[in-house]
Design a protein around this motif. Sequence first.
Motif, PDB file in Angstrom:
ATOM      1  N   GLY A  20     -80.375-116.679  77.244  1.00 33.57           N
ATOM      2  CA  GLY A  20     -79.965-117.729  76.309  1.00 33.57           C
ATOM      3  C   GLY A  20     -80.640-119.065  76.515  1.00 33.57           C
ATOM      4  N   THR A  65     -83.651-110.390  68.689  1.00 35.33           N
ATOM      5  CA  THR A  65     -82.555-111.120  69.312  1.00 35.33           C
ATOM      6  C   THR A  65     -82.508-110.855  70.808  1.00 35.33           C
ATOM      7  OG1 THR A  65     -80.132-111.367  69.360  1.00 35.33           O
ATOM      8  CG2 THR A  65     -80.988-109.212  68.749  1.00 35.33           C
ATOM      9  N   ARG A  80     -69.599-110.760  78.773  1.00 42.08           N
ATOM     10  CA  ARG A  80     -70.837-110.211  78.215  1.00 42.08           C
ATOM     11  C   ARG A  80     -71.887-109.977  79.305  1.00 42.08           C
ATOM     12  NH1 ARG A  80     -71.474-112.529  72.303  1.00 42.08           N
ATOM     13  NH2 ARG A  80     -69.735-111.096  72.044  1.00 42.08           N
ATOM     14  N   CYS A  83     -71.502-121.430  75.204  1.00 38.91           N
ATOM     15  CA  CYS A  83     -71.984-120.719  74.019  1.00 38.91           C
ATOM     16  C   CYS A  83     -71.497-119.287  73.891  1.00 38.91           C
ATOM     17  CB  CYS A  83     -73.508-120.787  73.929  1.00 38.91           C
ATOM     18  SG  CYS A  83     -74.334-120.433  75.434  1.00 38.91           S
ATOM     19  N   ASP A  84     -71.036-118.671  74.995  1.00 40.21           N
ATOM     20  CA  ASP A  84     -70.473-117.334  74.873  1.00 40.21           C
ATOM     21  C   ASP A  84     -69.546-117.050  76.047  1.00 40.21           C
ATOM     22  OD1 ASP A  84     -72.241-116.864  76.944  1.00 40.21           O
ATOM     23  OD2 ASP A  84     -73.406-115.324  75.926  1.00 40.21           O
ATOM     24  N   ARG A 118     -74.098-106.359  75.687  1.00 43.00           N
ATOM     25  CA  ARG A 118     -74.620-106.863  74.418  1.00 43.00           C
ATOM     26  C   ARG A 118     -75.089-105.714  73.533  1.00 43.00           C
ATOM     27  NH1 ARG A 118     -77.714-112.553  75.280  1.00 43.00           N
ATOM     28  NH2 ARG A 118     -77.651-112.580  77.533  1.00 43.00           N
ATOM     29  N   LYS A 142     -73.364-118.272  68.119  1.00 43.11           N
ATOM     30  CA  LYS A 142     -74.277-117.711  67.115  1.00 43.11           C
ATOM     31  C   LYS A 142     -73.543-117.169  65.897  1.00 43.11           C
ATOM     32  CE  LYS A 142     -78.011-118.329  69.652  1.00 43.11           C
ATOM     33  NZ  LYS A 142     -79.078-119.253  69.283  1.00 43.11           N
ATOM     34  N   ASP A 143     -72.221-117.000  65.988  1.00 38.32           N
ATOM     35  CA  ASP A 143     -71.468-116.586  64.804  1.00 38.32           C
ATOM     36  C   ASP A 143     -71.688-117.570  63.662  1.00 38.32           C
ATOM     37  OD1 ASP A 143     -70.466-114.862  66.732  1.00 38.32           O
ATOM     38  OD2 ASP A 143     -68.391-115.037  66.072  1.00 38.32           O
ATOM     39  N   SER A 166     -69.481-115.827  70.256  1.00 36.32           N
ATOM     40  CA  SER A 166     -70.488-116.821  70.644  1.00 36.32           C
ATOM     41  C   SER A 166     -70.715-117.856  69.561  1.00 36.32           C
ATOM     42  CB  SER A 166     -71.824-116.145  70.993  1.00 36.32           C
ATOM     43  OG  SER A 166     -72.600-115.918  69.838  1.00 36.32           O
ATOM     44  N   ASN A 213     -76.847-112.599  71.541  1.00 36.45           N
ATOM     45  CA  ASN A 213     -75.731-113.193  70.815  1.00 36.45           C
ATOM     46  C   ASN A 213     -75.951-113.280  69.310  1.00 36.45           C
ATOM     47  OD1 ASN A 213     -73.979-113.552  72.982  1.00 36.45           O
ATOM     48  ND2 ASN A 213     -74.885-115.505  73.546  1.00 36.45           N
ATOM     49  N   THR A 214     -77.157-113.657  68.874  1.00 37.02           N
ATOM     50  CA  THR A 214     -77.418-113.701  67.439  1.00 37.02           C
ATOM     51  C   THR A 214     -77.310-112.307  66.847  1.00 37.02           C
ATOM     52  OG1 THR A 214     -78.867-115.620  67.673  1.00 37.02           O
ATOM     53  CG2 THR A 214     -79.070-114.356  65.644  1.00 37.02           C
ATOM     54  N   GLY A 253     -67.166-119.277  72.728  1.00 40.60           N
ATOM     55  CA  GLY A 253     -66.801-117.876  72.918  1.00 40.60           C
ATOM     56  C   GLY A 253     -65.548-117.496  72.160  1.00 40.60           C
TER      57      GLY A 253
END
Length: 301
Positions: free
Chosen positions: A216, A75, A293, A288-289, A106, A48-49, A46, A78-79, A40
Amino acid sequence: MKKYLTIEDTIGATPLVRLQRIPGEFGERRGNVILAKLEGNNPAGSVKDRAASSMIRQAEARGDIKPGDTLIEATSGNTGIALAMTAAVRGYKMILIMPDNLSVERRASMTAYGAQLILTRADQGGMEYARDLALKMQAEGKGKVLDQFANDDNPLAHVQGTGPEIWEQTDGRVTHFVSAMGTTGTIMGVASYLHSKNPAVRIVGAQPAEGSQIPGIRKWPEEYQPKIYRPEKVDEFELISQAEAEHMARRLAAEEGIFGGISSAGALVAAMRVAARAENATIVFIVCDRGDRYLSTGVFN
């Protein structure tokens, strides 16, 4: 003249931190340490960056896309946020397709970065329908689909970044890597790298238990299985219930000061199961994030 970083240059190099309270009897008493990789902390919030930047940069390098083009992606959140940020930095138009049952935070993040958002009805088929619609729009000439589910540049980001970071941050001591499974890019890429350094590292995937809806974490129907997924790279699977993931998300924030999302907590549930049967283990899981969110979902109330 001094060269300064762009926001995209700050992706990666995220902290790896030790849990102090949640491990309890399965922690130090058994010689185990549980470590959280704080994804995060990436600029768009996230893991996904990493994949978003990799997919766009590699496509540019191949000449598949150029600034000014329109990109399309299905998506679950996050992506899409990560792609919207990277598209803004690198000069692309971004169309994102997302089921309408996902959190308003989101949605707002995607449009804040300038992306066009198409919401599909969850009862039309959720992410599967969104993926089909993205490919249909590409066939109609409306843009280029990066396709995180079939794009090898997705796991490549973790072969080049996340995996080496975990190896270096643990001085090669990592014995178990635990990750939520969605598109599977993170777990595939990290598994590839860690196994190249030590084939004995155990790779553990968190999947949703029957009837659970965890943002996710997915278990795809056979026809929608991500093409980047290689089942032989995952040594163990843990089925996580929605209630377990949500409860652990609240604990992670309140007991460890780590405000992570629901899938991150699901990965921690799996990590705790590993710790319950292991000794002298160094267990790394992906946060992951960020939890902010998911505030509108009421999970943290």
